[in-house]
Motif scaffolding. Sequence first.
Motif, PDB file in Angstrom:
ATOM      1  N   PRO A 199      55.886  90.810  39.894  1.00  0.00           N
ATOM      2  CA  PRO A 199      55.461  92.334  40.047  1.00  0.00           C
ATOM      3  C   PRO A 199      54.619  92.745  38.988  1.00  0.00           C
ATOM      4  O   PRO A 199      53.768  93.640  39.080  1.00  0.00           O
ATOM      5  N   ALA A 200      54.847  92.323  37.609  1.00  0.00           N
ATOM      6  CA  ALA A 200      53.949  92.677  36.579  1.00  0.00           C
ATOM      7  C   ALA A 200      52.418  92.549  36.737  1.00  0.00           C
ATOM      8  O   ALA A 200      51.489  93.316  36.621  1.00  0.00           O
ATOM      9  N   TYR A 201      52.109  91.319  37.294  1.00  0.00           N
ATOM     10  CA  TYR A 201      50.714  90.943  37.600  1.00  0.00           C
ATOM     11  C   TYR A 201      50.317  91.837  38.985  1.00  0.00           C
ATOM     12  O   TYR A 201      48.958  91.946  39.036  1.00  0.00           O
ATOM     13  N   ALA A 202      50.899  92.555  39.705  1.00  0.00           N
ATOM     14  CA  ALA A 202      50.751  93.219  40.650  1.00  0.00           C
ATOM     15  C   ALA A 202      50.642  94.728  40.138  1.00  0.00           C
ATOM     16  O   ALA A 202      50.787  95.745  40.918  1.00  0.00           O
ATOM     17  N   ARG A 212      57.151 100.511  50.471  1.00  0.00           N
ATOM     18  CA  ARG A 212      57.683  99.068  50.694  1.00  0.00           C
ATOM     19  C   ARG A 212      56.389  98.231  50.371  1.00  0.00           C
ATOM     20  O   ARG A 212      55.548  98.540  50.929  1.00  0.00           O
ATOM     21  N   THR A 213      56.479  97.440  49.461  1.00  0.00           N
ATOM     22  CA  THR A 213      55.473  96.516  49.150  1.00  0.00           C
ATOM     23  C   THR A 213      55.543  95.187  49.007  1.00  0.00           C
ATOM     24  O   THR A 213      57.032  94.785  48.519  1.00  0.00           O
ATOM     25  N   THR A 214      55.030  94.058  49.708  1.00  0.00           N
ATOM     26  CA  THR A 214      55.217  92.826  49.190  1.00  0.00           C
ATOM     27  C   THR A 214      54.297  92.434  48.331  1.00  0.00           C
ATOM     28  O   THR A 214      53.003  92.605  48.130  1.00  0.00           O
ATOM     29  N   VAL A 215      54.821  91.894  47.094  1.00  0.00           N
ATOM     30  CA  VAL A 215      53.988  91.469  45.774  1.00  0.00           C
ATOM     31  C   VAL A 215      53.883  90.008  45.835  1.00  0.00           C
ATOM     32  O   VAL A 215      54.799  89.181  46.146  1.00  0.00           O
ATOM     33  N   ARG A 216      52.616  89.750  45.676  1.00  0.00           N
ATOM     34  CA  ARG A 216      52.368  87.874  45.837  1.00  0.00           C
ATOM     35  C   ARG A 216      52.089  87.525  44.356  1.00  0.00           C
ATOM     36  O   ARG A 216      51.295  88.027  43.771  1.00  0.00           O
ATOM     37  N   PRO A 217      52.709  86.335  44.133  1.00  0.00           N
ATOM     38  CA  PRO A 217      52.880  86.134  42.620  1.00  0.00           C
ATOM     39  C   PRO A 217      51.532  84.976  42.374  1.00  0.00           C
ATOM     40  O   PRO A 217      50.905  84.275  43.292  1.00  0.00           O
ATOM     41  N   PRO A 218      51.577  84.707  41.001  1.00  0.00           N
ATOM     42  CA  PRO A 218      50.739  83.539  40.381  1.00  0.00           C
ATOM     43  C   PRO A 218      50.721  82.347  41.184  1.00  0.00           C
ATOM     44  O   PRO A 218      49.822  81.544  41.460  1.00  0.00           O
ATOM     45  N   THR A 226      65.508  95.349  43.074  1.00  0.00           N
ATOM     46  CA  THR A 226      65.981  94.022  43.679  1.00  0.00           C
ATOM     47  C   THR A 226      64.747  93.225  44.030  1.00  0.00           C
ATOM     48  O   THR A 226      63.828  93.566  44.616  1.00  0.00           O
ATOM     49  N   SER A 227      64.808  91.985  43.476  1.00  0.00           N
ATOM     50  CA  SER A 227      63.758  91.072  43.799  1.00  0.00           C
ATOM     51  C   SER A 227      64.355  89.845  44.128  1.00  0.00           C
ATOM     52  O   SER A 227      65.494  89.259  43.884  1.00  0.00           O
ATOM     53  N   TYR A 228      63.726  89.022  45.404  1.00  0.00           N
ATOM     54  CA  TYR A 228      64.198  87.998  46.018  1.00  0.00           C
ATOM     55  C   TYR A 228      63.430  86.911  45.789  1.00  0.00           C
ATOM     56  O   TYR A 228      62.238  86.866  46.030  1.00  0.00           O
ATOM     57  N   GLY A 229      64.002  85.755  45.418  1.00  0.00           N
ATOM     58  CA  GLY A 229      63.344  84.378  45.262  1.00  0.00           C
ATOM     59  C   GLY A 229      63.375  83.705  46.443  1.00  0.00           C
ATOM     60  O   GLY A 229      64.507  83.263  46.972  1.00  0.00           O
ATOM     61  N   ILE A 230      62.201  83.490  47.040  1.00  0.00           N
ATOM     62  CA  ILE A 230      62.054  82.553  48.281  1.00  0.00           C
ATOM     63  C   ILE A 230      61.148  81.376  48.119  1.00  0.00           C
ATOM     64  O   ILE A 230      60.199  81.529  47.752  1.00  0.00           O
ATOM     65  N   PRO A 231      61.667  80.386  48.585  1.00  0.00           N
ATOM     66  CA  PRO A 231      60.735  79.017  48.615  1.00  0.00           C
ATOM     67  C   PRO A 231      59.402  79.374  49.325  1.00  0.00           C
ATOM     68  O   PRO A 231      59.580  80.149  50.310  1.00  0.00           O
ATOM     69  N   ALA A 232      58.237  79.022  48.953  1.00  0.00           N
ATOM     70  CA  ALA A 232      56.717  79.125  49.657  1.00  0.00           C
ATOM     71  C   ALA A 232      57.016  78.897  51.090  1.00  0.00           C
ATOM     72  O   ALA A 232      56.380  79.541  51.778  1.00  0.00           O
TER      73      ALA A 232
END
Lengths: 222, 222
Positions: free
Chosen positions: B120-123, B192-198, B164-170
Amino acid sequence: MTVYLVGAGPGDPGLLTVRARELIDAADVILYDRLIPPGILDGVAAELVYVGKQGGGPQMPQEEIDRLLVQYGTGGRTVVRLKGGDPFVFGRGGEEALVLREAGIPYEVVPGITAGIAAPAYAGVPVTHRELASGVAFITGHEDPDKAGTAIDWGALARFPGTTSYGIPASRSTSASSPPRPNTNGSPPFRRTTVRPPVPYWTSSRSISSCGICGPPPCLPT
Amino acid sequence: MTVYLVGAGPGDPGLLTVRARELIDAADVILYDRLIPPGILDGVAAELVYVGKQGGGPQMPQEEIDRLLVQYGTGGRTVVRLKGGDPFVFGRGGEEALVLREAGIPYEVVPGITAGIAAPAYAGVPVTHRELASGVAFITGHEDPDKAGTAIDWGALARFPGTTSYGIPASRSTSASSPPRPNTNGSPPFRRTTVRPPVPYWTSSRSISSCGICGPPPCLPT
């Protein structure tokens, strides 16, 4: 020039990130908090500006920090705003980023390790576990006193499916009885432990399972 | 000799900690996961042992990883167990620490930056905010399939007072519709936004306030 909002981690100088170290070494100006790891600014070439806060003690108002960020951020020099832990976890980094954004100053956020995870880890406690904790929640133990009422639904929080960890300013966490009381799920054989962090910023009071990892030392007595 | 359970952070090599870098450089053996930052093992002197998992693809069973940890941990050499993110946040680090403890092998945990905060920070998204989010919760998006029923009380989670943040396998987060739907508190002007991680490990799907920090780029379209 860019202002870097940099997390310095929970207190152990080894938990500084490589990127944070590089930015500190390259900065022209560093505006730094009280709770940064000891020694990490030793010998740096930058101008050092202390903007720390201390609950119950002398402190710089947030408005003054914001003003300095804009002043230095428009001065043509590389500025590092160095904060304990992670800038976006109870660090007001969001507010400072917004000030910079509104002033048209480019900024970059460099995450740091939050004490909410590292402090339990240093006490041997994993905050998640496949069988015992499906998540972890970090909740402020110090809501903005100007806010109208609490935003926290304690009943719902008691049903959180994992570890709950509370961030409390050091000035308010001087005794074992002061931390908020966490979720225990009502399930023995959970026991209560107060975890003391690398720096005296957080008190993480939580239910620790009997999974067997945690034991003295480094765990403290229950 | 000690086994070091080391977090390698969320994917950006710059977010490796100074301590992790030192341990990687000094290790005799490194057992490493799939999701470690690119390039950080280039040129290291240690024996490299790949023990990665990939959802839906080839993977090493956890029991085999545990066995290798004990085998190398009793071999008189310095062992680094290198994991993506933080070892104790959805990393099975707790289970591996317990295996080492039961085998009488000394170990040390080196926290890493978790993607749940960094992505989220990178977004541009702060996971806490004094006025808008009194806390942040990280919840697994992939509970142990062998567990009898879910441990998650979704009703209570909907009342969580923050992000709330959910960890999901790629492998399970290939479409915008796949992440669990988060708490919105029912309060406009949240969107609502979907954040894509590094790295493509987490999908953090959350309510993002209109606090003004998040905007394109780097935010993705809602």
